[in-house]
Write a protein that holds these residues in place. Structure first.
Motif, PDB file in Angstrom:
ATOM      1  N   GLU A  42      32.809  51.056  36.935  1.00  0.00           N
ATOM      2  CA  GLU A  42      34.020  50.267  36.703  1.00  0.00           C
ATOM      3  C   GLU A  42      33.681  48.891  36.150  1.00  0.00           C
ATOM      4  OE1 GLU A  42      37.351  50.820  36.640  1.00  0.00           O
ATOM      5  OE2 GLU A  42      36.631  52.880  36.768  1.00  0.00           O
ATOM      6  N   ARG A  43      32.682  48.252  36.721  1.00  0.00           N
ATOM      7  CA  ARG A  43      32.272  46.929  36.251  1.00  0.00           C
ATOM      8  C   ARG A  43      31.758  47.000  34.814  1.00  0.00           C
ATOM      9  NH1 ARG A  43      31.030  43.015  40.346  1.00  0.00           N
ATOM     10  NH2 ARG A  43      31.677  43.757  42.400  1.00  0.00           N
ATOM     11  N   SER A  44      30.979  48.027  34.509  1.00  0.00           N
ATOM     12  CA  SER A  44      30.447  48.198  33.152  1.00  0.00           C
ATOM     13  C   SER A  44      31.563  48.451  32.154  1.00  0.00           C
ATOM     14  CB  SER A  44      29.442  49.351  33.115  1.00  0.00           C
ATOM     15  OG  SER A  44      28.325  49.061  33.918  1.00  0.00           O
ATOM     16  N   ARG A  45      32.506  49.295  32.531  1.00  0.00           N
ATOM     17  CA  ARG A  45      33.651  49.575  31.645  1.00  0.00           C
ATOM     18  C   ARG A  45      34.418  48.294  31.344  1.00  0.00           C
ATOM     19  NH1 ARG A  45      34.657  54.324  35.416  1.00  0.00           N
ATOM     20  NH2 ARG A  45      33.628  56.047  34.344  1.00  0.00           N
ATOM     21  N   SER A  46      34.700  47.534  32.377  1.00  0.00           N
ATOM     22  CA  SER A  46      35.455  46.290  32.189  1.00  0.00           C
ATOM     23  C   SER A  46      34.687  45.304  31.319  1.00  0.00           C
ATOM     24  CB  SER A  46      35.759  45.650  33.544  1.00  0.00           C
ATOM     25  OG  SER A  46      36.601  46.487  34.307  1.00  0.00           O
ATOM     26  N   ALA A  47      33.429  45.081  31.649  1.00  0.00           N
ATOM     27  CA  ALA A  47      32.624  44.094  30.915  1.00  0.00           C
ATOM     28  C   ALA A  47      32.456  44.482  29.451  1.00  0.00           C
ATOM     29  CB  ALA A  47      31.257  43.946  31.575  1.00  0.00           C
ATOM     30  N   LEU A  48      32.121  45.735  29.196  1.00  0.00           N
ATOM     31  CA  LEU A  48      31.872  46.142  27.813  1.00  0.00           C
ATOM     32  C   LEU A  48      33.168  46.250  27.011  1.00  0.00           C
ATOM     33  CD1 LEU A  48      28.926  48.584  28.473  1.00  0.00           C
ATOM     34  CD2 LEU A  48      28.822  46.361  27.325  1.00  0.00           C
ATOM     35  N   ALA A  49      34.285  46.543  27.664  1.00  0.00           N
ATOM     36  CA  ALA A  49      35.573  46.541  26.958  1.00  0.00           C
ATOM     37  C   ALA A  49      35.932  45.120  26.531  1.00  0.00           C
ATOM     38  CB  ALA A  49      36.662  47.128  27.846  1.00  0.00           C
ATOM     39  N   ILE A  50      35.755  44.159  27.427  1.00  0.00           N
ATOM     40  CA  ILE A  50      36.033  42.766  27.084  1.00  0.00           C
ATOM     41  C   ILE A  50      35.085  42.295  25.984  1.00  0.00           C
ATOM     42  CG2 ILE A  50      35.934  40.383  27.926  1.00  0.00           C
ATOM     43  CD1 ILE A  50      36.921  41.536  30.658  1.00  0.00           C
ATOM     44  N   ALA A  51      33.807  42.656  26.102  1.00  0.00           N
ATOM     45  CA  ALA A  51      32.831  42.263  25.078  1.00  0.00           C
ATOM     46  C   ALA A  51      33.235  42.809  23.711  1.00  0.00           C
ATOM     47  CB  ALA A  51      31.441  42.756  25.470  1.00  0.00           C
ATOM     48  N   SER A  52      33.643  44.067  23.679  1.00  0.00           N
ATOM     49  CA  SER A  52      34.064  44.675  22.420  1.00  0.00           C
ATOM     50  C   SER A  52      35.323  44.003  21.877  1.00  0.00           C
ATOM     51  CB  SER A  52      34.300  46.178  22.620  1.00  0.00           C
ATOM     52  OG  SER A  52      34.616  46.788  21.392  1.00  0.00           O
ATOM     53  N   GLN A  53      36.252  43.653  22.760  1.00  0.00           N
ATOM     54  CA  GLN A  53      37.475  42.952  22.336  1.00  0.00           C
ATOM     55  C   GLN A  53      37.149  41.586  21.741  1.00  0.00           C
ATOM     56  OE1 GLN A  53      39.695  42.871  25.989  1.00  0.00           O
ATOM     57  NE2 GLN A  53      40.712  44.823  25.572  1.00  0.00           N
ATOM     58  N   ARG A  54      36.183  40.913  22.317  1.00  0.00           N
ATOM     59  CA  ARG A  54      35.796  39.598  21.794  1.00  0.00           C
ATOM     60  C   ARG A  54      35.242  39.723  20.373  1.00  0.00           C
ATOM     61  NH1 ARG A  54      33.151  36.377  26.977  1.00  0.00           N
ATOM     62  NH2 ARG A  54      35.119  36.203  28.106  1.00  0.00           N
TER      63      ARG A  54
END
Length: 95
Positions: A42-54
């Motif tokens: 869950e933490r990885s999904r959230s972090a990498l989704a935000i990173a990709s959005q940035r």
């Protein structure tokens, strides 16, 4: 945009270096911490989704490397889903 790598240790003891196009991973994971597999995912999904959005906000398209890294994490995690208490350790951050 500063990219980073984070080194994790899977439940079988195997280390893997993961990629993020953003330092946002630091908001979700910490070196030396061990996470239950589901929590780590869950933490990885959230972090990498935000990173990709940035990346998308800055360049107009999502980060395919972040998406591929998440897919790799999810695929590797499948091997440990049947263990009684699978845990993933974050060994280090590399910037």
């Amino acid at each position: 945009m500063p990219e980073m790598r984070f080194v994790i240790r899977w439940p079988d003891g195997r280390a893997e270096t993961c990629y993020s196009p953003s330092l946002v991973v630091k908001d979700f994971l910490a070196p030396g911490e061990t996470y239950a597999l589901a929590d780590f995912l869950e933490r990885s999904r959230s972090a990498l989704a935000i990173a990709s959005q940035r990346v998308e906000e800055k360049y107009g398209y999502p980060c395919s490397r972040a998406q591929a890294q998440l897919a790799r994490i999810e695929t590797a995690a499948d091997a440990f889903l049947d263990l009684p208490d699978p845990r993933v350790t974050v060994d280090a951050f590399e910037e």
